[in-house]
Every structure is written in C-alpha cells, then in structure tokens.
Design a protein around this motif. Sequence first.
Motif, PDB file in Angstrom:
ATOM      1  N   PHE A 128       0.811  -1.211   0.000  1.00  0.00           N
ATOM      2  CA  PHE A 128       0.000   0.000   0.000  1.00  0.00           C
ATOM      3  C   PHE A 128       0.849   1.267   0.000  1.00  0.00           C
ATOM      4  N   PRO A 129       0.451   2.258  -0.806  1.00  0.00           N
ATOM      5  CA  PRO A 129       1.129   3.551  -0.731  1.00  0.00           C
ATOM      6  C   PRO A 129       0.703   4.288   0.541  1.00  0.00           C
ATOM      7  N   ALA A 130       1.452   5.315   0.880  1.00  0.00           N
ATOM      8  CA  ALA A 130       1.015   6.191   1.963  1.00  0.00           C
ATOM      9  C   ALA A 130      -0.284   6.867   1.505  1.00  0.00           C
ATOM     10  N   ARG A 131      -1.108   7.310   2.452  1.00  0.00           N
ATOM     11  CA  ARG A 131      -2.392   7.885   2.061  1.00  0.00           C
ATOM     12  C   ARG A 131      -2.927   8.793   3.151  1.00  0.00           C
ATOM     13  N   SER A 132      -3.644   9.806   2.718  1.00  0.00           N
ATOM     14  CA  SER A 132      -4.443  10.602   3.641  1.00  0.00           C
ATOM     15  C   SER A 132      -5.811  10.797   3.010  1.00  0.00           C
ATOM     16  N   CYS A 133      -6.809  11.032   3.852  1.00  0.00           N
ATOM     17  CA  CYS A 133      -8.183  11.192   3.380  1.00  0.00           C
ATOM     18  C   CYS A 133      -8.835  12.298   4.202  1.00  0.00           C
ATOM     19  N   PHE A 134      -9.484  13.213   3.509  1.00  0.00           N
ATOM     20  CA  PHE A 134     -10.081  14.366   4.167  1.00  0.00           C
ATOM     21  C   PHE A 134     -11.512  14.576   3.707  1.00  0.00           C
ATOM     22  N   GLN A 135     -12.337  15.059   4.604  1.00  0.00           N
ATOM     23  CA  GLN A 135     -13.643  15.582   4.216  1.00  0.00           C
ATOM     24  C   GLN A 135     -13.449  17.052   3.914  1.00  0.00           C
ATOM     25  N   VAL A 136     -14.012  17.483   2.785  1.00  0.00           N
ATOM     26  CA  VAL A 136     -13.886  18.880   2.379  1.00  0.00           C
ATOM     27  C   VAL A 136     -15.273  19.467   2.164  1.00  0.00           C
ATOM     28  N   ALA A 137     -15.357  20.788   2.217  1.00  0.00           N
ATOM     29  CA  ALA A 137     -16.645  21.448   2.101  1.00  0.00           C
ATOM     30  C   ALA A 137     -17.266  21.256   0.719  1.00  0.00           C
ATOM     31  N   ARG A 138     -16.434  21.336  -0.311  1.00  0.00           N
ATOM     32  CA  ARG A 138     -16.966  21.219  -1.666  1.00  0.00           C
ATOM     33  C   ARG A 138     -15.852  20.857  -2.627  1.00  0.00           C
ATOM     34  N   LEU A 139     -16.195  20.069  -3.653  1.00  0.00           N
ATOM     35  CA  LEU A 139     -15.252  19.668  -4.692  1.00  0.00           C
ATOM     36  C   LEU A 139     -15.714  20.225  -6.038  1.00  0.00           C
ATOM     37  N   PRO A 140     -14.807  20.333  -7.005  1.00  0.00           N
ATOM     38  CA  PRO A 140     -15.206  20.827  -8.321  1.00  0.00           C
ATOM     39  C   PRO A 140     -16.371  20.017  -8.896  1.00  0.00           C
ATOM     40  N   MET A 141     -17.276  20.707  -9.572  1.00  0.00           N
ATOM     41  CA  MET A 141     -18.442  20.092 -10.222  1.00  0.00           C
ATOM     42  C   MET A 141     -19.355  19.388  -9.216  1.00  0.00           C
ATOM     43  N   ASP A 142     -19.226  19.745  -7.947  1.00  0.00           N
ATOM     44  CA  ASP A 142     -19.987  19.108  -6.869  1.00  0.00           C
ATOM     45  C   ASP A 142     -19.752  17.602  -6.800  1.00  0.00           C
ATOM     46  N   ALA A 143     -18.535  17.191  -7.140  1.00  0.00           N
ATOM     47  CA  ALA A 143     -18.156  15.776  -7.058  1.00  0.00           C
ATOM     48  C   ALA A 143     -18.201  15.313  -5.605  1.00  0.00           C
ATOM     49  N   LEU A 144     -18.307  14.022  -5.437  1.00  0.00           N
ATOM     50  CA  LEU A 144     -18.313  13.421  -4.100  1.00  0.00           C
ATOM     51  C   LEU A 144     -16.926  12.943  -3.689  1.00  0.00           C
ATOM     52  N   VAL A 145     -16.042  12.716  -4.690  1.00  0.00           N
ATOM     53  CA  VAL A 145     -14.711  12.160  -4.454  1.00  0.00           C
ATOM     54  C   VAL A 145     -13.714  12.801  -5.419  1.00  0.00           C
ATOM     55  N   GLU A 146     -12.514  13.065  -4.928  1.00  0.00           N
ATOM     56  CA  GLU A 146     -11.399  13.477  -5.779  1.00  0.00           C
ATOM     57  C   GLU A 146     -10.154  12.773  -5.244  1.00  0.00           C
ATOM     58  N   ILE A 147      -9.331  12.250  -6.152  1.00  0.00           N
ATOM     59  CA  ILE A 147      -8.133  11.513  -5.745  1.00  0.00           C
ATOM     60  C   ILE A 147      -6.935  12.040  -6.517  1.00  0.00           C
ATOM     61  N   GLU A 148      -5.872  12.370  -5.794  1.00  0.00           N
ATOM     62  CA  GLU A 148      -4.613  12.780  -6.411  1.00  0.00           C
ATOM     63  C   GLU A 148      -3.513  11.870  -5.898  1.00  0.00           C
ATOM     64  N   CYS A 149      -2.381  11.861  -6.607  1.00  0.00           N
ATOM     65  CA  CYS A 149      -1.302  11.007  -6.137  1.00  0.00           C
ATOM     66  C   CYS A 149       0.065  11.515  -6.558  1.00  0.00           C
ATOM     67  N   ILE A 150       1.057  10.935  -5.923  1.00  0.00           N
ATOM     68  CA  ILE A 150       2.456  11.113  -6.288  1.00  0.00           C
ATOM     69  C   ILE A 150       2.981   9.710  -6.562  1.00  0.00           C
ATOM     70  N   ALA A 151       3.684   9.557  -7.679  1.00  0.00           N
ATOM     71  CA  ALA A 151       4.191   8.236  -8.068  1.00  0.00           C
ATOM     72  C   ALA A 151       5.602   8.369  -8.625  1.00  0.00           C
ATOM     73  N   MET A 152       6.197   7.231  -8.919  1.00  0.00           N
ATOM     74  CA  MET A 152       7.538   7.180  -9.509  1.00  0.00           C
ATOM     75  C   MET A 152       7.429   6.672 -10.940  1.00  0.00           C
ATOM     76  N   THR A 153       8.480   6.897 -11.729  1.00  0.00           N
ATOM     77  CA  THR A 153       8.567   6.331 -13.069  1.00  0.00           C
ATOM     78  C   THR A 153       9.772   5.407 -13.127  1.00  0.00           C
ATOM     79  N   GLY A 154       9.867   4.668 -14.214  1.00  0.00           N
ATOM     80  CA  GLY A 154      11.024   3.792 -14.395  1.00  0.00           C
ATOM     81  C   GLY A 154      10.949   2.565 -13.510  1.00  0.00           C
ATOM     82  N   ASP A 155      12.098   1.916 -13.338  1.00  0.00           N
ATOM     83  CA  ASP A 155      12.176   0.723 -12.507  1.00  0.00           C
ATOM     84  C   ASP A 155      12.104   1.121 -11.036  1.00  0.00           C
ATOM     85  N   VAL A 156      11.177   0.512 -10.319  1.00  0.00           N
ATOM     86  CA  VAL A 156      10.994   0.792  -8.897  1.00  0.00           C
ATOM     87  C   VAL A 156      11.001  -0.534  -8.151  1.00  0.00           C
TER      88      VAL A 156
END
Length: 139
Positions: free
Chosen positions: A104-132
């Motif tokens: 599992f990657p590290a993770r945080s999860c937050f409740q926010v007042a509002r998201l774009p387009m009144d979405a219910l969920v938004e997910i962003e990430c940081i990842a690596m490229t190449g051989d890991v």
Amino acid sequence: MSTLIRKLISTNNAAKPVAPYNQAVVADRTVYVSGCLGLDKNTMKLVPGGAVEQAEMALKNLEAVLVAADSGMDKVIKNTIFLKDLNDFGAINEVYKKVFNKDFPARSCFQVARLPMDALVEIECIAMTGDVKTVTSSD
C-alpha cells in the motif's frame, strides 16, 4: 549543472482537467497527478450513482494518467483522497483496496466542504517512473 526535465502529461484516455492545470507533471522520476474526479472522459460529466461509482471512475482516470506518464498504480507512493462526506470512508476503502491491494502507498483522506463540479470524491497522487523496487522495513 545538468538540466532537469519538467514533462507535462496529457492523455485522451482520462477526463480532461476542468480548470487551468495539467493532468500530471513529471519532475525527474516523480509524477505528480492532479486531482482526478469521477468524470466520464467522453461526456465530461460525473458518472451516475454515488461516491462509490465516482471513486471507481476517478481511479480509472488516475490510472490512465499514470500510464501516460510511464508509471502505474504499482508505483504510487502517496495518495490523497478528498471526500464530500466522510461517512463514505468505508465504502471508498472497499473500492480503493480493489486497486491498491498490496504494498500500500502512503495515504491521507479528508472531508472537504466542496469539490469541483460538486463531485463526491477526488483523488490525487504522487508516483515514480522507471524501474521501482519495493522493500519493506519494520522494527
């Protein structure tokens, strides 16, 4: 001094940004993926249903962006999940663990007042490229 490359990522295999930002930016071997919503890439509308359906689509969009950046879900090192309602936390975890089911990657999860387009969920990430290589360290 060598020049580092800042690569801007754009793919038709995921929903386009809804504001002035890139789907992702690669700096050296690190991929920074912008927040992905549960948007259908063809209609640019939120998928019908609720938080679960939007999370499933957001993860599909996230994966498509990672692939375009020469990365993948197995190379994610940190996710941030934004929820309109933290009561959806358990249901979102069920969707999440279908995609992230080991190392599992590290993770945080937050409740926010509002998201774009009144979405219910938004997910962003940081990842690596190449051989890991993944190693586990514990006491």
